[in-house]
Design an enzyme around this catalytic site. Structure first.
Site, PDB file in Angstrom:
ATOM      1  N   LYS A   1     100.740 -42.771  87.930  1.00  0.00           N
ATOM      2  CA  LYS A   1      99.362 -42.260  87.997  1.00  0.00           C
ATOM      3  C   LYS A   1      98.703 -42.338  86.620  1.00  0.00           C
ATOM      4  O   LYS A   1      97.506 -42.633  86.511  1.00  0.00           O
ATOM      5  CB  LYS A   1      99.336 -40.831  88.536  1.00  0.00           C
ATOM      6  CG  LYS A   1      99.773 -40.695  89.993  1.00  0.00           C
ATOM      7  CD  LYS A   1      99.611 -39.272  90.471  1.00  0.00           C
ATOM      8  CE  LYS A   1     100.138 -39.090  91.885  1.00  0.00           C
ATOM      9  NZ  LYS A   1     101.619 -39.186  91.953  1.00  0.00           N
TER      10      LYS A   1
ATOM     11  N   ASP B   1      99.670 -32.988  88.815  1.00  0.00           N
ATOM     12  CA  ASP B   1     100.449 -33.489  89.949  1.00  0.00           C
ATOM     13  C   ASP B   1     101.749 -32.685  89.953  1.00  0.00           C
ATOM     14  O   ASP B   1     102.740 -33.072  89.349  1.00  0.00           O
ATOM     15  CB  ASP B   1     100.712 -34.987  89.787  1.00  0.00           C
ATOM     16  CG  ASP B   1     101.321 -35.609  91.026  1.00  0.00           C
ATOM     17  OD1 ASP B   1     100.885 -35.270  92.132  1.00  0.00           O
ATOM     18  OD2 ASP B   1     102.244 -36.434  90.880  1.00  0.00           O
TER      19      ASP B   1
ATOM     20  N   SER C   1     103.528 -35.929  84.127  1.00  0.00           N
ATOM     21  CA  SER C   1     103.191 -37.341  84.232  1.00  0.00           C
ATOM     22  C   SER C   1     104.297 -38.261  84.745  1.00  0.00           C
ATOM     23  O   SER C   1     104.014 -39.229  85.438  1.00  0.00           O
ATOM     24  CB  SER C   1     102.727 -37.849  82.861  1.00  0.00           C
ATOM     25  OG  SER C   1     102.516 -39.233  82.870  1.00  0.00           O
ATOM     26  N   ALA C   2     105.537 -37.996  84.370  1.00  0.00           N
ATOM     27  CA  ALA C   2     106.621 -38.947  84.645  1.00  0.00           C
ATOM     28  C   ALA C   2     106.729 -39.243  86.143  1.00  0.00           C
ATOM     29  O   ALA C   2     106.521 -38.348  86.964  1.00  0.00           O
ATOM     30  CB  ALA C   2     107.940 -38.405  84.120  1.00  0.00           C
ATOM     31  N   PRO C   3     107.025 -40.494  86.495  1.00  0.00           N
ATOM     32  CA  PRO C   3     107.366 -41.637  85.628  1.00  0.00           C
ATOM     33  C   PRO C   3     106.177 -42.403  85.072  1.00  0.00           C
ATOM     34  O   PRO C   3     106.347 -43.414  84.410  1.00  0.00           O
ATOM     35  CB  PRO C   3     108.182 -42.538  86.551  1.00  0.00           C
ATOM     36  CG  PRO C   3     107.573 -42.303  87.905  1.00  0.00           C
ATOM     37  CD  PRO C   3     107.203 -40.837  87.927  1.00  0.00           C
ATOM     38  N   GLY C   4     104.940 -41.950  85.361  1.00  0.00           N
ATOM     39  CA  GLY C   4     103.778 -42.520  84.705  1.00  0.00           C
ATOM     40  C   GLY C   4     102.923 -43.457  85.525  1.00  0.00           C
ATOM     41  O   GLY C   4     101.975 -44.045  84.994  1.00  0.00           O
TER      42      GLY C   4
ATOM     43  N   CYS D   1     102.919 -33.941  96.671  1.00  0.00           N
ATOM     44  CA  CYS D   1     103.359 -34.869  97.724  1.00  0.00           C
ATOM     45  C   CYS D   1     104.094 -34.085  98.807  1.00  0.00           C
ATOM     46  O   CYS D   1     105.132 -34.507  99.305  1.00  0.00           O
ATOM     47  CB  CYS D   1     104.239 -35.976  97.149  1.00  0.00           C
ATOM     48  SG  CYS D   1     105.720 -35.393  96.293  1.00  0.00           S
TER      49      CYS D   1
END
Length: 407
Positions: A244, A307, A239-242, A360
């Site tokens: 999304k 992700d 998740s980081a940095p959050g 990405c």
């Protein structure tokens, strides 16, 4: 410390010590004016984007080894000579000489004068080697793209990465509305959530109050693919940095439950701070290695976003240092991790639920082939949609996503 000296410090850390420009540029911003910060950022990113081409301008003219700091002064100055219009050549050369050590002043002065008079040298050949040199991309990256996407797309990607990146903002509808932002002439929406801003968005009250977030256009499209709704249970595995995570919570209207995890505690703290700032209350953060199976998560989630850590080959415009840090061996390590992450997190989705895998990067080994292998080994999943977002099409980062349903 003046701006040029600080630029040399940052370039040294990025080029020789594997530092990241974006992180280094955030430090000590208060030491400089807004104008100086813009100049520093432009020079650092511009020099990195054109590093091979810049080095070519002077290396053929020297016969002995040049000290690191002096080499970086030459690199910075050549960027100013050929890529910035506002600084006269004589001023560029004067500043370079002032910045140089006493023993190198005459050398720097003579060399930059010669380069200035000669003009910028570029290759006119239509080969990958020439493209590598002119666009400062390692040849192996261009060869990878050429094998995966063909010559035309490779050329467009490399040339696009030489342009200045755009800072996009994304609305936080938990605190603001599009109608409110549209009243500001500085705000220009490109879709229902994402906009550009005339000025420095991080200095705006919108950003400081958590009404908007800095997020690339392509990145903001990934949470949409999840098709979340209120009261779902969602896992954001890496998740980081959050950013999304926050967008998912926004689409869920802050109702339901989101587990957001990362392997490092400091990065989890970034998620916590962002959720607090943006008014999100449904996110529970956790320090967790997402490649390790958590028995409690099996068949628990309506939606899982993976992700995944990746090579970042879609981010080369606004993170040009990736070109020099990344090595082919790194990709083999990443694909192994990605495969493990898919195997583990695929078990967490309920029947009828959705798993979205995204990166990405622009590399079929990390993208399409990764999903092909997963689907071959997991007949309980079906591919609904997959897409590669080429950066030159939307003027944003390069991304890939695959949306899969568990039967």
């Amino acid at each position: 410390m003046n701006a040029r000296k600080y630029i040399i410090t940052i370039l040294k850390q990025v080029i020789y010590e594997d530092g990241f420009a974006s992180l280094l540029l955030r430090k000590n911003r208060e030491m400089f004016s807004e104008e100086d910060n813009a100049f520093i950022s432009e020079t650092v990113y511009g020099t990195l984007r054109n590093y091979y081409l810049i080095e070519k301008q002077w290396q053929s003219l020297v016969t002995s080894k040049v000290r690191r700091d002096t080499a970086l002064i030459l690199d910075m100055s050549i960027y100013h000579l050929f890529f910035l219009d506002k600084i006269p050549n004589y001023a560029v050369i004067h500043e370079a000489v002032e910045l140089s050590e006493k023993r190198d002043k005459a050398f720097v002065n003579a060399l930059l004068r010669k380069i200035s008079q000669r003009g910028l040298i570029q290759s006119s050949e239509d080969t990958l080697n020439a493209l590598s040199e002119n666009t400062s991309h390692p040849l192996w990256i261009l060869q990878l793209w050429n094998a995966h996407y063909g010559n035309e797309i490779t050329k467009r990607l490399a040339e696009f990465n030489q342009t200045r990146s755009i800072v996009y903002g994304r609305i936080n509808t938990l605190k603001c509305t599009k109608e409110m932002l549209e009243k500001d002439d500085k705000v220009h929406f490109v879709n229902d959530e994402v906009f550009t801003y005339d000025g420095i968005l991080t200095n705006s009250d919108y950003f400081k109050k958590g009404e908007v977030i800095i997020q690339d256009l392509s990145s903001s499209l990934i949470p949409k693919v999840l098709d979340v709704s209120r009261n779902m249970t969602v896992l954001d595995a890496c998740s980081a940095p959050g950013t999304k995570t926050q967008e998912i919570a926004m689409f869920m209207q802050n109702e339901g439950e989101i587990i957001a995890q990362d392997i490092y505690e400091k990065r989890v703290q970034l998620i916590d701070r962002l959720m607090l700032k943006t008014g999100v209350t449904i996110v529970k953060t956790k320090v967790q290695d997402s490649s390790v199976l958590n028995e409690e998560y099996i068949n628990k989630f309506d939606r899982v976003l993976l992700d995944a850590p990746c090579s970042g080959l879609g981010d080369l415009r606004h993170k040009p240092e990736i070109r020099f840090h990344l090595k082919p061996d790194n990709i083999d390590e990443l694909t192994s991790l990605q495969k493990k992450l898919l195997e583990v997190n695929g078990q967490y989705v309920k029947e009828g639920g959705i798993l979205v895998y995204s990166t990405c990067t622009l590399n079929k080994k990390e993208n399409e082939k990764q999903i092909q292998t997963f689907l071959k080994n997991h007949s309980e999943y079906e591919l609904i949609e997959e897409k590669t977002l080429f950066p030159y099409i939307e003027n944003s980062d390069g991304f890939y996503y695959a949306k899969m349903r568990r039967k």
